[in-house]
Design an enzyme around this catalytic site. Structure first.
Site, PDB file in Angstrom:
ATOM      1  N   CYS A  70      19.706  34.851  45.125  1.00  0.00           N
ATOM      2  CA  CYS A  70      20.322  35.210  46.411  1.00  0.00           C
ATOM      3  C   CYS A  70      21.695  34.565  46.638  1.00  0.00           C
ATOM      4  O   CYS A  70      22.561  35.159  47.286  1.00  0.00           O
ATOM      5  CB  CYS A  70      19.406  34.799  47.563  1.00  0.00           C
ATOM      6  SG  CYS A  70      17.649  35.072  47.260  1.00  0.00           S
ATOM      7  N   CYS A  73      25.249  36.316  46.225  1.00  0.00           N
ATOM      8  CA  CYS A  73      25.758  37.282  47.208  1.00  0.00           C
ATOM      9  C   CYS A  73      25.843  36.691  48.621  1.00  0.00           C
ATOM     10  O   CYS A  73      26.706  37.071  49.400  1.00  0.00           O
ATOM     11  CB  CYS A  73      24.868  38.523  47.254  1.00  0.00           C
ATOM     12  SG  CYS A  73      25.041  39.517  45.760  1.00  0.00           S
ATOM     13  N   HIS A  74      24.897  35.788  48.958  1.00  0.00           N
ATOM     14  CA  HIS A  74      24.851  35.324  50.346  1.00  0.00           C
ATOM     15  C   HIS A  74      25.473  33.949  50.540  1.00  0.00           C
ATOM     16  O   HIS A  74      25.663  33.524  51.677  1.00  0.00           O
ATOM     17  CB  HIS A  74      23.394  35.292  50.840  1.00  0.00           C
ATOM     18  CG  HIS A  74      22.734  36.636  50.822  1.00  0.00           C
ATOM     19  ND1 HIS A  74      22.875  37.554  51.834  1.00  0.00           N
ATOM     20  CD2 HIS A  74      21.959  37.245  49.886  1.00  0.00           C
ATOM     21  CE1 HIS A  74      22.195  38.661  51.534  1.00  0.00           C
ATOM     22  NE2 HIS A  74      21.634  38.499  50.352  1.00  0.00           N
ATOM     23  N   MET A 111      21.483  45.808  47.920  1.00  0.00           N
ATOM     24  CA  MET A 111      20.608  44.671  47.611  1.00  0.00           C
ATOM     25  C   MET A 111      19.390  45.170  46.838  1.00  0.00           C
ATOM     26  O   MET A 111      18.724  46.113  47.255  1.00  0.00           O
ATOM     27  CB  MET A 111      20.144  43.996  48.902  1.00  0.00           C
ATOM     28  CG  MET A 111      19.101  42.948  48.621  1.00  0.00           C
ATOM     29  SD  MET A 111      18.856  41.818  49.961  1.00  0.00           S
ATOM     30  CE  MET A 111      17.189  41.266  49.589  1.00  0.00           C
ATOM     31  N   HIS A 350      35.582  39.673  44.478  1.00  0.00           N
ATOM     32  CA  HIS A 350      34.526  39.441  43.493  1.00  0.00           C
ATOM     33  C   HIS A 350      35.070  39.606  42.077  1.00  0.00           C
ATOM     34  O   HIS A 350      35.719  38.718  41.554  1.00  0.00           O
ATOM     35  CB  HIS A 350      33.346  40.372  43.781  1.00  0.00           C
ATOM     36  CG  HIS A 350      32.121  40.023  43.019  1.00  0.00           C
ATOM     37  ND1 HIS A 350      31.388  38.892  43.263  1.00  0.00           N
ATOM     38  CD2 HIS A 350      31.509  40.646  41.991  1.00  0.00           C
ATOM     39  CE1 HIS A 350      30.377  38.834  42.412  1.00  0.00           C
ATOM     40  NE2 HIS A 350      30.424  39.895  41.625  1.00  0.00           N
ATOM     41  N   HIS A 393      32.093  47.636  42.201  1.00  0.00           N
ATOM     42  CA  HIS A 393      31.770  46.533  41.273  1.00  0.00           C
ATOM     43  C   HIS A 393      32.314  46.932  39.908  1.00  0.00           C
ATOM     44  O   HIS A 393      31.614  47.534  39.095  1.00  0.00           O
ATOM     45  CB  HIS A 393      30.257  46.307  41.228  1.00  0.00           C
ATOM     46  CG  HIS A 393      29.876  45.055  40.485  1.00  0.00           C
ATOM     47  ND1 HIS A 393      29.869  44.990  39.109  1.00  0.00           N
ATOM     48  CD2 HIS A 393      29.521  43.822  40.925  1.00  0.00           C
ATOM     49  CE1 HIS A 393      29.507  43.765  38.743  1.00  0.00           C
ATOM     50  NE2 HIS A 393      29.295  43.036  39.829  1.00  0.00           N
TER      51      HIS A 393
HETATM   52 FE1  DHE Z   1      28.180  38.502  37.450  1.00  0.00          FE
HETATM   53  C1  DHE Z   1      31.268  38.929  36.021  1.00  0.00           C
HETATM   54  C2  DHE Z   1      29.586  36.776  39.993  1.00  0.00           C
HETATM   55  C3  DHE Z   1      25.230  38.667  39.146  1.00  0.00           C
HETATM   56  C4  DHE Z   1      26.660  39.713  34.680  1.00  0.00           C
HETATM   57  N1  DHE Z   1      30.081  38.000  37.950  1.00  0.00           N
HETATM   58  C5  DHE Z   1      31.220  38.264  37.218  1.00  0.00           C
HETATM   59  C6  DHE Z   1      32.357  37.708  37.907  1.00  0.00           C
HETATM   60  C7  DHE Z   1      31.874  37.084  39.024  1.00  0.00           C
HETATM   61  C8  DHE Z   1      30.452  37.267  39.055  1.00  0.00           C
HETATM   62  C9  DHE Z   1      32.665  36.331  40.068  1.00  0.00           C
HETATM   63  C10 DHE Z   1      33.798  37.782  37.440  1.00  0.00           C
HETATM   64  C11 DHE Z   1      34.076  36.697  36.444  1.00  0.00           C
HETATM   65  C12 DHE Z   1      35.492  36.757  35.913  1.00  0.00           C
HETATM   66  O1  DHE Z   1      35.942  37.852  35.551  1.00  0.00           O
HETATM   67  O2  DHE Z   1      36.155  35.726  35.860  1.00  0.00           O
HETATM   68  N2  DHE Z   1      27.515  37.865  39.268  1.00  0.00           N
HETATM   69  C13 DHE Z   1      28.262  37.165  40.145  1.00  0.00           C
HETATM   70  C14 DHE Z   1      27.478  36.858  41.311  1.00  0.00           C
HETATM   71  O3  DHE Z   1      27.838  36.114  42.264  1.00  0.00           O
HETATM   72  C15 DHE Z   1      26.235  37.643  41.220  1.00  0.00           C
HETATM   73  C16 DHE Z   1      26.384  38.851  42.134  1.00  0.00           C
HETATM   74  C17 DHE Z   1      24.962  36.964  41.679  1.00  0.00           C
HETATM   75  C18 DHE Z   1      24.657  35.640  41.033  1.00  0.00           C
HETATM   76  O4  DHE Z   1      23.819  34.915  41.558  1.00  0.00           O
HETATM   77  O5  DHE Z   1      25.229  35.306  40.014  1.00  0.00           O
HETATM   78  C19 DHE Z   1      26.290  38.071  39.761  1.00  0.00           C
HETATM   79  N3  DHE Z   1      26.264  39.088  36.986  1.00  0.00           N
HETATM   80  C20 DHE Z   1      25.221  39.082  37.824  1.00  0.00           C
HETATM   81  C21 DHE Z   1      24.037  39.578  37.182  1.00  0.00           C
HETATM   82  O6  DHE Z   1      22.890  39.687  37.699  1.00  0.00           O
HETATM   83  C22 DHE Z   1      24.397  39.951  35.790  1.00  0.00           C
HETATM   84  C23 DHE Z   1      24.180  41.436  35.576  1.00  0.00           C
HETATM   85  C24 DHE Z   1      23.575  39.230  34.740  1.00  0.00           C
HETATM   86  C25 DHE Z   1      23.601  37.750  34.949  1.00  0.00           C
HETATM   87  O7  DHE Z   1      24.292  37.081  34.242  1.00  0.00           O
HETATM   88  O8  DHE Z   1      22.915  37.277  35.821  1.00  0.00           O
HETATM   89  C26 DHE Z   1      25.865  39.564  35.785  1.00  0.00           C
HETATM   90  N4  DHE Z   1      28.842  39.202  35.686  1.00  0.00           N
HETATM   91  C27 DHE Z   1      28.044  39.608  34.664  1.00  0.00           C
HETATM   92  C28 DHE Z   1      28.869  39.956  33.531  1.00  0.00           C
HETATM   93  C29 DHE Z   1      30.207  39.757  33.919  1.00  0.00           C
HETATM   94  C30 DHE Z   1      30.157  39.267  35.278  1.00  0.00           C
HETATM   95  C31 DHE Z   1      28.351  40.480  32.197  1.00  0.00           C
HETATM   96  C32 DHE Z   1      31.459  39.964  33.079  1.00  0.00           C
HETATM   97  C33 DHE Z   1      31.799  41.417  32.997  1.00  0.00           C
HETATM   98  C34 DHE Z   1      33.004  41.639  32.134  1.00  0.00           C
HETATM   99  O9  DHE Z   1      32.977  42.601  31.350  1.00  0.00           O
HETATM  100  O10 DHE Z   1      33.966  40.863  32.250  1.00  0.00           O
END
Ligand code: DHE
Length: 564
Positions: A70, A73-74, A111, A350, A393
């Site tokens: 959570c 996002c929150h 969500m 984001h 996203h």
């Molecule tokens: Fe991510 C990128 C934050 C959930 C996989 N994710 C990012 C970025 C941010 C972010 C700020 C950009 C980074 C950058 O470019 O410098 N992600 C968050 C969250 O806050 C969120 C919503 C919830 C959390 O608690 O983390 C979240 N993210 C996820 C997932 O559930 C994913 C699918 C699997 C995981 O790791 O938990 C996931 N996020 C990714 C991936 C990228 C990413 C694979 C990079 C994508 C790319 O091609 O650059």
């Protein structure tokens, strides 16, 4: 009533020695604070705090679930960002049933239905409902003393190889995030061999590569950053550091003359970033991002660092400061005294990426349904584009040349079944620049990533948060030349888990897709794998089986050169 008494005892304990730790750390005390909830100030269906008090064990269990599922996002302090404010003053009036339904079924706004999807149990949903009616625990700070104290150089630069110790093509190697295992797999893109599987941070999130392509930098949700040397016969970690207690982003210095020199880690909690030496990860400078929202100029206690990209026009990093809605251009040429230009953009920034010229950074303000466009050359905001969909996203987005509108960049949406294509060429296509030129139907809502390659004719889109299993396990492909025709082909990728995140190989003729399964299903061979498609024929070409929960995959060449 018994629970209520325990709650009061715990409040006293917390007031004496309350501390907080991230999910994988020992928690020294747990603040169960139902008596602190200001029930007298809100007209509430749950006026009796004993209805949502928790035992210390329950509170701790929920703290970990909240951190994992959570907080992203929150917010840790639950003040809201991509998802709404979950402080008791908001949650208590909604009442237990409504909050429980949100957690179990999810919302149309994007969500996930954590309970319905089977991520948490019915009992955990009950507990989490009560947890968000309690005050959030206050997390500790993590200053330079702590950062430096966590720093380890495992292999100093002088003991590292002076040239690759193998004959593999380093530029076609992939670093694959094994999310729930907290590991990174290094895979040879030519032979598809898993060359090395290396421990990393907790629920490791992304990696980026040094400009030379030699080093991989990973960031875990616990703020741990590691550096892996791809020149080693068996690539391994050469240094590590913990820059904060909760983090999502890392990047490197890419400007000419600064290649491989510095790295930067963005923190979610504490809200700060840390500049590091590129070879050893020695911390150089820590900077807080605390500040005021760009629009109402109210103090925000948790402005988190979301995406980071490295400018190609100046020795600068472009940092998205989520809650205050600013984009910071951080000059790393004098890292002890970094100049910072703060650009007003939009709230809850984001993820995002460059346009094809790498001059414009397009970043999603996903709770506001907008994409902010930053000009890295002129160092200013050039547009706020309304995407016409709920919660864009993009990951880093996808760039191609549209037959009618010229160079475009696109994003899918978490909360809408639509892809928005935005014109990015203000010189030759001024009428379509920074406007949504096409809105194309997706397979379902719940999209996270979009990808293409300059050598490909296709654009790929996943939907791992889709409501139906068949959507979560499939990806779709669009024809760049005929986007208006909508989905060209739907490809079933998996029989279990979620199909998530596409990445091309260096040549741009293969697409790698993760099947993100459950760690607990490793015995059945269903913790995860990578499915590789031939990009020309859109047929399956190979599988890399038995991977532990793969999510993001990063090809060295494409990541270094921002090819997407
Ligand atoms: Fe991510 C990128 C934050 C959930 C996989 N994710 C990012 C970025 C941010 C972010 C700020 C950009 C980074 C950058 O470019 O410098 N992600 C968050 C969250 O806050 C969120 C919503 C919830 C959390 O608690 O983390 C979240 N993210 C996820 C997932 O559930 C994913 C699918 C699997 C995981 O790791 O938990 C996931 N996020 C990714 C991936 C990228 C990413 C694979 C990079 C994508 C790319 O091609 O650059």
């Amino acid at each position: 009533m018994r629970g209520f008494v325990i709650a009061i005892m715990l409040v006293v304990a917390f007031m004496v020695c309350g501390t907080y730790a991230t999910a994988n750390e020992e928690v020294k005390s747990k603040p169960v604070v139902s008596s602190e909830v200001k029930t007298e100030k809100v007209a509430t269906p749950e006026a009796d705090p004993s209805a949502y008090s928790l035992t210390p064990e329950e509170f701790e269990k929920c703290r970990v679930i909240y951190f994992d599922r959570c907080a992203g996002c929150h917010g840790v302090l639950r003040k809201g960002a991509t998802g709404p404010d979950l402080t008791p003053v908001k949650t208590i009036p909604k009442g237990i049933k409504k909050i429980r339904d949100f957690i179990w079924f999810g919302t149309g706004g994007g969500m996930p239905g954590w309970g319905k999807m089977g991520t948490i149990t019915s009992e955990e949903t009950d507990l989490l409902t009560k947890y968000v009616m309690n005050e959030p625990p206050i997390p500790p700070q993590w200053d330079m003393k702590s950062v430096r104290g966590s720093w380890k150089v495992l292999i100093p630069p002088e003991k590292r190889p002076t040239k690759p110790e193998h004959n593999r093509d380093v530029e076609n190697m992939f670093a694959v995030v094994l999310r729930d295992a907290g590991k990174i797999a290094i895979i040879d893109g030519d032979t598809k061999e898993v060359v090395s599987t290396i421990d990393s941070g907790y629920a490791v999130h992304i990696v980026r590569m040094s400009m030379s392509g030699r080093y991989v930098y990973s960031i875990g949700r616990d703020g741990k950053c590691t550096i892996i040397d791809l020149w080693m016969k068996k690539p391994d970690t050469v240094a590590e550091i913990r820059c904060s207690l909760d983090a999502r982003s890392v990047d490197v210095s890419k400007f000419k003359g600064f290649e491989d020199k510095y790295a930067v880690v963005g923190g979610y909690w504490p809200p700060q970033f840390v500049i590091l030496d590129g070879a050893t990860l020695e911390p150089i400078k820590i900077v807080s991002t605390l500040g005021f929202t760009y629009d109402t100029e109210e103090f925000h206690p948790e402005p988190r660092v979301a995406s980071i990209v490295a400018s190609h026009f100046a020795p600068e990093w472009v940092l998205s400061i989520k809650e205050t809605g600013q984009v910071w251009l951080v000059d790393y040429s004098d890292p002890d005294n970094p100049a910072i230009k703060m650009i007003e953009a939009e709230r809850f920034l984001h993820d995002g990426g460059w346009d094809s010229t790498k001059r414009y950074f397009l970043v999603a303000a996903n709770a506001r349904n907008k994409i902010a466009v930053i000009d890295a050359k002129e160092k200013k905001l050039v547009a706020l584009v309304d995407t016409g969909g709920i919660k864009p996203h993009p990951g880093r987005g996808a760039n191609w040349v549209d037959p009618e509108y010229g160079p475009v960049w696109a994003s899918g949406h978490i909360g809408d079944s639509v892809v928005s294509v935005i014109g990015t060429d203000p010189v030759n296509h001024p009428d379509s620049a920074w406007k949504v030129v096409r809105k194309i139907n997706a397979l379902s809502s719940g999209n996270l990533f979009i990808k293409t390659h300059p050598n490909s004719k296709w654009v790929w889109l996943d939907s791992p948060l889709g409501k139906k299993t068949k959507d979560r396990t499939s990806v779709v492909v669009y024809d760049k030349e005929n986007m208006d025709a909508g989905i060209f082909k739907t490809l079933k990728v998996a029989d279990y888990g979620k199909a998530v995140h596409m990445e091309y190989n260096k040549a741009g003729d293969e697409v790698w897709i993760s099947i993100w399964g459950n760690l607990g299903d490793a015995d059945k061979g269903q913790a995860g794998e990578i499915v590789i498609f031939d990009d020309k024929t859109l047929t399956e070409k190979a599988r890399i089986p038995n991977l532990l929960t793969p999510t993001g995959k990063f090809n060295v060449y494409n990541t270094v050169h921002d090819v997407y």
